[in-house]
Design an enzyme around this catalytic site. Structure first.
Site, short mmCIF file in Angstrom:
data_model
loop_
_atom_site.label_atom_id
_atom_site.label_comp_id
_atom_site.label_asym_id
_atom_site.label_seq_id
_atom_site.Cartn_x
_atom_site.Cartn_y
_atom_site.Cartn_z
NE ARG A 179 10.75 4.86 4.89
CZ ARG A 179 11.04 5.69 5.90
NH1 ARG A 179 11.78 5.39 6.83
NH2 ARG A 179 10.02 6.46 6.27
NE ARG A 235 -1.18 1.41 3.59
CZ ARG A 235 -1.46 1.44 5.06
NH1 ARG A 235 -2.73 0.94 5.49
NH2 ARG A 235 -0.14 1.64 5.78
CG PHE A 283 -6.40 -7.22 19.67
CD1 PHE A 283 -6.27 -5.90 19.91
CD2 PHE A 283 -5.20 -7.97 19.95
CE1 PHE A 283 -4.75 -5.35 19.76
CE2 PHE A 283 -4.01 -7.36 19.78
CZ PHE A 283 -3.71 -6.23 19.86
#
Ligand code: IN0
Length: 443
Positions: free
Chosen positions: A237, A227, A297
């Site tokens: 980078r 992404r 979670f």
């Protein structure tokens, strides 16, 4: 962005609007009960909110036994990450900081004020003494887990930070790609699994299957790396492995240039295929969880990742901007992450989205079909028959058919309303004579 703009983005997706409204107005918010005098703990949760509001909400939903430990673990990792990311810190200063970060966690009063002014989480390090105090107030078993992970991660990050070839040429091959992702994300999975087991919320057996925990982290981190192509490139980078992109372009930055669209899309397929290999193992991990709060979670970021991969797949926007799923869509997914059946169904729906976008001219066409087939097979083997929606019955799948149903419902509703209004207001003045065919030609 405001709730209104999120609602507007989902204008053609009524089920997302329902999810947004439900989440905003009807979902009871997790309230972390902290006594007023626990100022430092309050500050830690404020930091959590600042670094990531949506993920903070997910952490706050965790059961009491593990919530504070995960919050501190997250802030410690953010601290490490902020030092690793900061290009204004020289390597001579950065390396020892990263390597000794696990010891710093026990140095009461330690703060760091030398982060670059633009670092997003600068303030966290400026007030890191607060995080240290809260870390020291955790029980020893939790402290040891967090410090062990910080030690291995800090050393791994330091190795990369001083590796001149890595800094100049980026990640070279798939092995190095996996290794880098292991240090920054796989270890997070290992640490979290240990915290869940130590809290008694999950089975200690889960700790033994280290590979599964690592897959969880790699799936998330690889999705982030794909992404963030443009953002990372502009920051100098390169995390996409050369072993993959060099099959398509001479230079990594060519992927975003006009004239290379086909190469870029085929390269994108190849790197998404690499990430998809982790998906069945993530489902295996999630399938082993018992506690409801731990399950949500862990499942929520995974579901967001597969949705993001499906959105990016053969989508040239990935090279032009940061592609993001609509807030309505992510809210809808978040609300569904309650059990493995829902989550596996979501994985299958998005793998079907990928299958539909797959292009026979893509060199990885077959491999992508196989990788998606493995997700499909996971569901066939692990879900009860009642959960299975065969391919032939739906083109888009359950998640999306629901959308069509609601749209049809709204459509018919509007039609009925219009008919009623016409009837109510016009019937008395309505004359069939006016409709005489001859009238049409009168003019
Ligand atoms: C995470 C992970 C995370 C959560 C749950 C289980 C995990 C198991 C293994 C590894 C990581 C796991 O989740 C967060 C999710 C997150 O921060 N999402 C952002 C969205 C985004 O695009 O970044 C949000 O704002 O909601 C995550 O990405 N990471 C993370 C960090 C610390 C902890 Cl304790 C848990 C970061 C990373 C690098 C993927 C591990």
């Amino acid at each position: 962005m405001s709730i209104a703009s999120h609602l507007f983005q989902s204008i053609f997706h009524p089920s997302e609007i329902t999810a947004l409204v439900k989440y905003k107005f009807f979902k009871p918010k997790a309230t972390v009960k902290i006594r007023l005098e626990q100022k430092q703990k309050i500050r830690c949760y404020e930091f959590l909110d600042k670094t990531s509001r949506s993920f903070a909400a997910v952490i706050k939903e965790l059961d009491d036994d593990v919530r504070d430990a995960v919050c501190i673990f997250y802030l410690v990792l953010r601290g490490l990450d902020t030092i690793e990311d900061d290009m204004s810190i020289s390597i001579e200063k950065k390396e020892p900081l990263l390597r000794s970060f696990h010891e710093i966690l026990s140095q009461k009063g330690w703060t760091f004020t030398k982060s670059g002014p633009l670092e997003k989480d600068r303030q966290l390090l400026v007030e890191f003494d607060i995080v240290i105090d809260e870390f020291l107030s955790l029980r020893k078993e939790f402290r040891d887990i967090i410090a062990d992970i910080a030690k291995e991660m800090g050393n791994g990050m330091a190795d990369y930070a001083k590796n001149a070839a890595h800094n100049k040429y980026g990640v070279q091959n798939n092995e190095e790609y996996d290794k880098y992702c292991y240090y920054v994300a796989g270890l997070v999975g290992v640490g979290l699994t240990c915290l869940f087991a130590e809290s008694g919320l999950e089975n200690p057996e889960l700790v033994k299957d280290t590979e599964l925990s690592i897959h969880m982290g790699l799936f998330l981190q690889k999705t982030n790396i794909i992404r963030d192509y443009l953002e990372d490139l502009l920051d100098g980078r390169k995390f996409w492995p050369k072993e993959i992109w060099s099959n398509y372009v001479e230079d990594f930055s060519d992927l975003k240039e006009s004239g290379y669209e086909t190469e870029a899309l085929n390269c994108l397929s190849a790197i998404i295929l690499n990430a998809l290999h982790h998906a069945p193992e993530c489902l295996n991990y999630l399938n082993k969880l018992h506690n409801r709060s731990v399950f949500s979670f862990c499942a929520i970021p995974q579901v967001m990742a597969i949705a993001t991969l499906a959105l990016m797949f053969r989508n040239y926007d990935t090279f032009q901007k940061v592609v993001k799923i609509r807030r309505g869509e992510s809210t809808k997914l978040l609300l569904k992450c309650t059990n493995i059946h829902e989550v596996a169904n979501i994985f299958r729906e998005y793998s079907r989205v990928i299958i539909r976008k797959n292009d026979p001219k893509d060199p990885n066409f077959m491999k992508i079909s196989v990788a998606c087939g493995k997700i499909e097979k996971w569901c066939a083997v692990n879900l009860p028959v009642t959960d299975i929606y065969p391919y032939s019955t739906t083109i888009k799948g359950d998640l999306f058919n629901q959308e069509t149903d609601i749209l049809l419902f709204i459509g018919f509703g509007l039609l009925a309303l219009t008919a009623y209004l016409l009837y109510y207001y016009n019937w008395e003045h309505f004359s069939f004579d006016e409709l005489k065919i001859s009238n049409i030609f009168d003019a």
